[in-house]
Design a protein around this motif. Sequence first.
Motif, mmCIF file in Angstrom:
data_model
loop_
_atom_site.group_PDB
_atom_site.id
_atom_site.type_symbol
_atom_site.label_atom_id
_atom_site.label_comp_id
_atom_site.label_asym_id
_atom_site.label_seq_id
_atom_site.Cartn_x
_atom_site.Cartn_y
_atom_site.Cartn_z
ATOM 1 N N THR A 320 0.718 -1.288 -0.057
ATOM 2 C CA THR A 320 0.048 -0.078 -0.033
ATOM 3 C C THR A 320 0.857 1.341 0.158
ATOM 4 O OG1 THR A 320 0.057 -0.165 2.287
ATOM 5 C CG2 THR A 320 -1.907 -1.325 0.980
ATOM 6 N N CYS A 321 2.137 1.137 0.044
ATOM 7 C CA CYS A 321 3.096 2.215 0.164
ATOM 8 C C CYS A 321 4.414 1.745 -0.138
ATOM 9 C CB CYS A 321 3.228 3.003 1.414
ATOM 10 S SG CYS A 321 3.686 1.874 2.754
ATOM 11 N N GLN A 358 5.747 11.731 -3.344
ATOM 12 C CA GLN A 358 5.011 12.036 -1.891
ATOM 13 C C GLN A 358 5.107 11.485 -0.879
ATOM 14 O OE1 GLN A 358 2.716 14.991 -2.422
ATOM 15 N NE2 GLN A 358 2.888 15.111 0.107
ATOM 16 N N ARG A 359 5.352 12.339 0.453
ATOM 17 C CA ARG A 359 5.627 11.316 1.582
ATOM 18 C C ARG A 359 4.126 11.421 2.203
ATOM 19 N NH1 ARG A 359 7.007 13.804 5.957
ATOM 20 N NH2 ARG A 359 7.287 11.699 6.785
ATOM 21 N N ILE A 360 3.969 10.016 3.091
ATOM 22 C CA ILE A 360 2.857 9.815 3.679
ATOM 23 C C ILE A 360 3.151 10.035 5.324
ATOM 24 C CG2 ILE A 360 1.158 8.082 4.485
ATOM 25 C CD1 ILE A 360 1.825 6.522 2.017
ATOM 26 N N GLN A 414 7.441 16.482 -0.294
ATOM 27 C CA GLN A 414 7.734 15.572 -1.375
ATOM 28 C C GLN A 414 9.319 15.633 -1.599
ATOM 29 O OE1 GLN A 414 5.836 17.419 -4.928
ATOM 30 N NE2 GLN A 414 4.051 16.203 -4.455
ATOM 31 N N LYS A 487 7.510 6.902 4.694
ATOM 32 C CA LYS A 487 6.647 6.290 3.624
ATOM 33 C C LYS A 487 6.188 7.069 2.677
ATOM 34 C CE LYS A 487 3.508 5.018 6.580
ATOM 35 N NZ LYS A 487 2.124 4.036 7.053
ATOM 36 N N VAL A 489 4.144 7.533 -1.131
ATOM 37 C CA VAL A 489 2.946 7.177 -1.942
ATOM 38 C C VAL A 489 3.426 6.166 -3.054
ATOM 39 C CG1 VAL A 489 1.260 7.781 -3.632
ATOM 40 C CG2 VAL A 489 1.541 9.048 -1.491
ATOM 41 N N ASN A 494 -1.561 0.787 -4.242
ATOM 42 C CA ASN A 494 -1.571 2.178 -3.622
ATOM 43 C C ASN A 494 -2.868 2.965 -3.641
ATOM 44 O OD1 ASN A 494 -0.955 4.894 -3.219
ATOM 45 N ND2 ASN A 494 -0.651 5.136 -5.612
ATOM 46 N N TYR A 496 -3.592 5.860 -3.189
ATOM 47 C CA TYR A 496 -3.867 7.241 -3.285
ATOM 48 C C TYR A 496 -3.506 7.495 -5.178
ATOM 49 C CZ TYR A 496 -2.593 7.653 1.429
ATOM 50 O OH TYR A 496 -2.683 7.599 2.859
ATOM 51 N N ASP A 497 -3.267 8.738 -5.204
ATOM 52 C CA ASP A 497 -3.269 8.821 -6.939
ATOM 53 C C ASP A 497 -2.069 8.293 -7.272
ATOM 54 O OD1 ASP A 497 -5.508 10.447 -7.128
ATOM 55 O OD2 ASP A 497 -4.397 12.405 -6.879
ATOM 56 N N VAL A 499 1.629 7.210 -8.765
ATOM 57 C CA VAL A 499 2.901 8.151 -8.882
ATOM 58 C C VAL A 499 3.005 8.182 -10.655
ATOM 59 C CG1 VAL A 499 5.291 8.247 -8.762
ATOM 60 C CG2 VAL A 499 4.060 7.172 -7.087
#
Length: 510
Positions: A320-321, A358-360, A414, A487, A489, A494, A496-497, A499
């Motif tokens: 998931t990441c 992008q960082r989570i 990011q 973590k 994205v 995933n 989220y949107d 990469v």
Amino acid sequence: MAAAVLTLSACSDDTLNIGNTLTQQTDKLNISTADYQVTTRTVRKDSVALTTTVNGQPTQTVVRLNADSVLFRSSFCYLGRVKDPETGAYVTSEFMTQYNLMQGFSLQSEAKIESRSNNMAACDSCHLEFYMESPTSITDTLAALKIRIQELDHPMEEDRRYYSNFDPVKEGYIRTDGLTIDKMFSYCDQTVKDSLRGLSNYYHNIDVKLNKPYTDKNGVTYNNYGTYIMQQYYAHPEYFKNAYTFIHNVCPGFYVSVIDGEGVYTEIPDMALRMYYRYKNDKDSLIKTDIALAGTDEVLQTTKISTEDDVLQMLAEDNTCTYIKAPAGLFTEVQLPIDDIYRGHENDSIMTAKISFQRINNNFYDEALDIPGYVMMIPKDSIYAFFEKKMTPDNKQTFYSSYLNSNGRNATNQYTFANISSLITQLAYMKRKGIKNEGEEIWLKQHPNWDKVLLVPVQMISSATTTTTTSSTSYSFENCMSIVSTKLVGGTDNPYDPVKINIVYGKFDK
């Protein structure tokens, strides 16, 4: 023209008309843009191709990539044991060090030494000093840690590469009947007065006394370790000609390990082997003095990192990441969509290729690990060569991104690589050339990582050079040995949107 194109990589509404303003009407530059989805995953253990030269011919071998074993070249060591709040796993750092003897090292004449043992020159006291700095964010400054200092049987050698999983005990580097001392310490030593710890020039340190009787390999016993060194100086001055002769004949170094406790993880930027003694000067006055041998990057040092493989493997399997974790932990693999980028654009030039990760944010733990300050993008099969050959990012095939800008901020949260177009172009060329020479099936089988890069946490090392007229600062990067984690994205699941990589194409129309 190129500079103008770079500034427009974000692609405003007027981007498609830029060719009319940059060139003659008869030689128009057409600009187009596209976004392509990028595949990412976390890597812990994998295979990479290592290319070496045998009899003048390049030879490729497959070796294991272990993110938990990175090359150590830092100018300082790390020491401690802490529990990772993300995983509950322990991270332990231990180190070996040698001590540097400066060219031209000398002591007073033996007859002037007032301190004596067995009617020979001696030291009053001898200490090992380890200076601590930059503890990790989860360090408990009052936590107690117990370390063991052991004398090496033989020195580390310069023709060997030491990775962070190198175990001096298993490799037989410890002298079995040599000096061994246990020491308890805290980062913030409460036995030191507040008035001293509050001084601007105070450094947190571990002071290990080597004042018990010491027996060398020849069975000779001295009243302390410093006396052993001093008497070797007067008996064998040739051993003190330089650092090499000293290390190989007198003091091969020490191994410092953690044997109990947790809560401390810190840099050891400076260390010293310090000897105190008294001598008489030419005026027959009694002088108390000391001399220190430093553990510096002029001699070899290693840091050994121990982590819990099964726990880190669970993170690597979280789709998931993706993760970037140090020291010696997890990398993020990025598969660049090279074929998609060139499909339908075979005759176009890639002006820019921008990609951000992008960082989570950490919203799950009371204690958060430090965020990697720098991340390097390196072709996957070049990961070993980059660090072993002390390469620097060339912004052609290797790039770095800083999490913080020049103002110490990160508004986007990011890691951004503003333009990796040269890498995209090189990878595409490498594939075309390889397929032409060897055929598609054979080449792809031999180069399964041709379109993959790794995101690796690194630390920046600055080096100042000063001459009589100028001064300059150069920068290099080494594997990060601090405890950092983030973590990103990405991953096959995933939520989220996706990469994406943004490509700006340019093409001249006559």
